[in-house]
Enzyme design. Sequence first.
Site, PDB file in Angstrom:
ATOM      1  N   CYS A 104      -8.451   0.768   1.628  1.00 32.56           N
ATOM      2  CA  CYS A 104      -7.496   1.873   1.558  1.00 32.56           C
ATOM      3  C   CYS A 104      -8.123   3.033   0.810  1.00 32.56           C
ATOM      4  CB  CYS A 104      -6.201   1.444   0.879  1.00 32.56           C
ATOM      5  SG  CYS A 104      -5.020   2.812   0.901  1.00 32.56           S
ATOM      6  N   HIS A 106      -6.788   6.281   0.449  1.00 34.96           N
ATOM      7  CA  HIS A 106      -5.893   7.091  -0.380  1.00 34.96           C
ATOM      8  C   HIS A 106      -5.606   6.393  -1.708  1.00 34.96           C
ATOM      9  CE1 HIS A 106      -2.280   4.613   0.572  1.00 34.96           C
ATOM     10  NE2 HIS A 106      -1.783   5.201  -0.508  1.00 34.96           N
ATOM     11  N   ASP A 307       1.154   6.795   7.697  1.00 40.52           N
ATOM     12  CA  ASP A 307       0.436   7.319   6.539  1.00 40.52           C
ATOM     13  C   ASP A 307       0.709   8.808   6.386  1.00 40.52           C
ATOM     14  OD1 ASP A 307      -1.334   7.841   4.475  1.00 40.52           O
ATOM     15  OD2 ASP A 307      -2.908   6.562   5.287  1.00 40.52           O
TER      16      ASP A 307
END
Length: 405
Positions: A104, A106, A307
């Site tokens: 991931c 972010h 997202d």
Amino acid sequence: MDGLKEIIGDVALREPIKCVDMHTTGEPTRIIYSGYPNLTGTLLEQRAQALTEYDHIRKRLMFEPRGHWDMYGAILRPDTELVASGKADMGVLFTHNEGYSTMCGHATIALGRFLVDADESIFPRGKKLRYDKDISSFHLSLHVPSGPLEVTVPALPNGKSDPSRPVSFLSVPSFATGVSVKIPLSPEYRWPELGDRTFITADFSYGGAFYCIVDAEELGFSGRLADVELGKMDHASKQLKAAVNANPDLSFCTKHPITKEMSYLYSIMIVDTSLRAGHGSEENDTSGLDHAGEETGLCFFANQQIDRSPTGGAVAARVALAYNQGKLSVGQRRTYHSLLSQRTGMGGFTGSVIEALPSSSEQPHVRVRVEGSAHYTGMFTAVVEEKDGLGRTGFALHQLEGCQR
């Protein structure tokens, strides 16, 4: 916790879990830093143990009433094999509405700031972080399930993270696995916007997880991402993902060359290469790298979670794909937008090819630098009151029988 006791008195509160909330271009990261049960073994073994033994805690922290369907989390794991060997400073498990991610971007950007700011009780190795005085930044290594990520966090003179400058990370080796792949669509997997078409063409690429990258117009949406009907795109992406997963002839598109746990399709990334923010992203570029334009994407991942950010792992995958296609060279950077950053002009990620790596595969492998900014939104202690049946495991309203969103 103590403050809550002052309000409600002697009510029995159990299983306190301490969290800090952050966002990266609007995409949340709930960082769980204290109170989570102990996990053992390698990081991948800890991921499996979290799924089999403690998945109710994931649901408790991600779902209602403490979270929502699109919540995202990061569980700090200070004891992993790479931390023990000195090759990483901290480990982490990523959580979402379906389970546990392998990568991931972010959340990595948010974690970079949090770990630089955290005290020694949360981050024992924090005092040993490498400081680069030339760029006033700390360097740390984060062990994620897909491998180690090198994270660079700008710092203020007081040693805390600098929110005015972007955090960056270097991806795990990233590579395209399928370019212009023809995906057949039997009747049960089609959607109305296809018309009478029986297949679509898409690309597949890996940036710590596998992404199917497809143009919005290829899916039948003539307005592309400038005129978005989220419900219809949700349905189309869900059908496409199911079609890929059901077709053994497409398994090569999501086969990791080393690790079996990575070999699955994580996301459908719908892209629009014509849609830019129009806010002069290149004007503020001080990197010295050649800028190669902008593009916008809409990422559906896990169980149709959307997202809000440009999706860091997908940026690595898209940069690797562009390099494979000869559209991006070492030393060039590109800006990647989500719908949110494209509409607001705030929070786009940048991705650049840092180096081409040796590979036994026919497909070139690259290391990608991804940059973005994260900010704090709050902190809280999650607790379970003794008589609270709903709050113990959480719920998703639209998943109840007879409910749809």
